[in-house]
Design a protein around this motif. Sequence first.
Motif, PDB file in Angstrom:
ATOM      1  N   VAL A 184      -2.419   7.835   3.210  1.00 50.13           N
ATOM      2  CA  VAL A 184      -2.914   9.525   3.790  1.00 50.13           C
ATOM      3  C   VAL A 184      -4.650   9.587   3.219  1.00 50.13           C
ATOM      4  CG1 VAL A 184      -2.660  11.013   3.506  1.00 50.13           C
ATOM      5  CG2 VAL A 184      -0.926   9.814   4.014  1.00 50.13           C
ATOM      6  N   THR A 185      -4.881   8.989   2.573  1.00 53.08           N
ATOM      7  CA  THR A 185      -6.055   9.459   1.613  1.00 53.08           C
ATOM      8  C   THR A 185      -7.057   8.049   2.510  1.00 53.08           C
ATOM      9  OG1 THR A 185      -5.422   9.120  -0.195  1.00 53.08           O
ATOM     10  CG2 THR A 185      -7.857   8.542  -0.088  1.00 53.08           C
ATOM     11  N   ARG A 221     -11.742   7.935   7.129  1.00 52.47           N
ATOM     12  CA  ARG A 221     -11.477   6.779   7.818  1.00 52.47           C
ATOM     13  C   ARG A 221     -12.144   9.296   9.045  1.00 52.47           C
ATOM     14  NH1 ARG A 221      -7.890   2.772  10.638  1.00 52.47           N
ATOM     15  NH2 ARG A 221      -8.457   1.044   8.939  1.00 52.47           N
ATOM     16  N   MET A 222     -11.094   9.480   8.783  1.00 52.49           N
ATOM     17  CA  MET A 222     -11.354  10.942   9.910  1.00 52.49           C
ATOM     18  C   MET A 222     -12.722  11.741   9.654  1.00 52.49           C
ATOM     19  SD  MET A 222      -8.548  13.881  10.614  1.00 52.49           S
ATOM     20  CE  MET A 222      -9.498  15.240  10.124  1.00 52.49           C
ATOM     21  N   MET A 245       0.843  -1.582  -0.128  1.00 51.27           N
ATOM     22  CA  MET A 245       0.051   0.378  -0.074  1.00 51.27           C
ATOM     23  C   MET A 245       0.820   1.511   0.019  1.00 51.27           C
ATOM     24  SD  MET A 245      -3.242   1.090   3.026  1.00 51.27           S
ATOM     25  CE  MET A 245      -4.456  -0.029   1.869  1.00 51.27           C
ATOM     26  N   SER A 246       0.854   2.252  -0.947  1.00 49.08           N
ATOM     27  CA  SER A 246       1.727   3.257  -0.646  1.00 49.08           C
ATOM     28  C   SER A 246       1.491   4.353   0.155  1.00 49.08           C
ATOM     29  CB  SER A 246       1.317   3.713  -2.547  1.00 49.08           C
ATOM     30  OG  SER A 246      -0.271   4.429  -2.611  1.00 49.08           O
ATOM     31  N   LEU A 247       1.727   5.408  -0.135  1.00 49.52           N
ATOM     32  CA  LEU A 247       1.592   6.371   0.848  1.00 49.52           C
ATOM     33  C   LEU A 247       0.873   6.942   0.603  1.00 49.52           C
ATOM     34  CD1 LEU A 247       3.015   7.774   4.097  1.00 49.52           C
ATOM     35  CD2 LEU A 247       4.422   8.846   2.727  1.00 49.52           C
ATOM     36  N   GLU A 248       0.073   6.974   0.014  1.00 47.91           N
ATOM     37  CA  GLU A 248      -0.957   8.644  -0.956  1.00 47.91           C
ATOM     38  C   GLU A 248      -1.597   7.943  -0.160  1.00 47.91           C
ATOM     39  OE1 GLU A 248      -2.192  10.085  -4.193  1.00 47.91           O
ATOM     40  OE2 GLU A 248       0.313   9.993  -4.784  1.00 47.91           O
ATOM     41  N   GLN A 249      -2.109   6.167  -0.300  1.00 44.79           N
ATOM     42  CA  GLN A 249      -3.558   5.430  -0.417  1.00 44.79           C
ATOM     43  C   GLN A 249      -3.880   5.430   1.350  1.00 44.79           C
ATOM     44  OE1 GLN A 249      -5.705   4.313  -2.038  1.00 44.79           O
ATOM     45  NE2 GLN A 249      -6.437   3.387  -0.971  1.00 44.79           N
TER      46      GLN A 249
END
Length: 68
Positions: free
Chosen positions: A7-8, A13-14, A1-5
């Motif tokens: 964070v998204t 969730r937030m 899983m990429s960092l961008e994914q």
Amino acid sequence: MSLEQRVTDLESRMAFQDDTIQALNDVLVAQQRVVERLQLQIQALLKRQEEMVGQFGAFEEDAPPPHY
């Protein structure tokens, strides 16, 4: 899983958590209003009861129980 994914996903969730917190807060505010209204009603009933006891209480307290 990429960092961008990741964070998204965290942002998603937030956002859902923010919506849930707001919904819970709305329910809590509504319940608090109900509780405050009920407290006012109880206070009014207690005051009314005290007035009634003041008028009729002494007679009823000295009266024998109904089975006599």
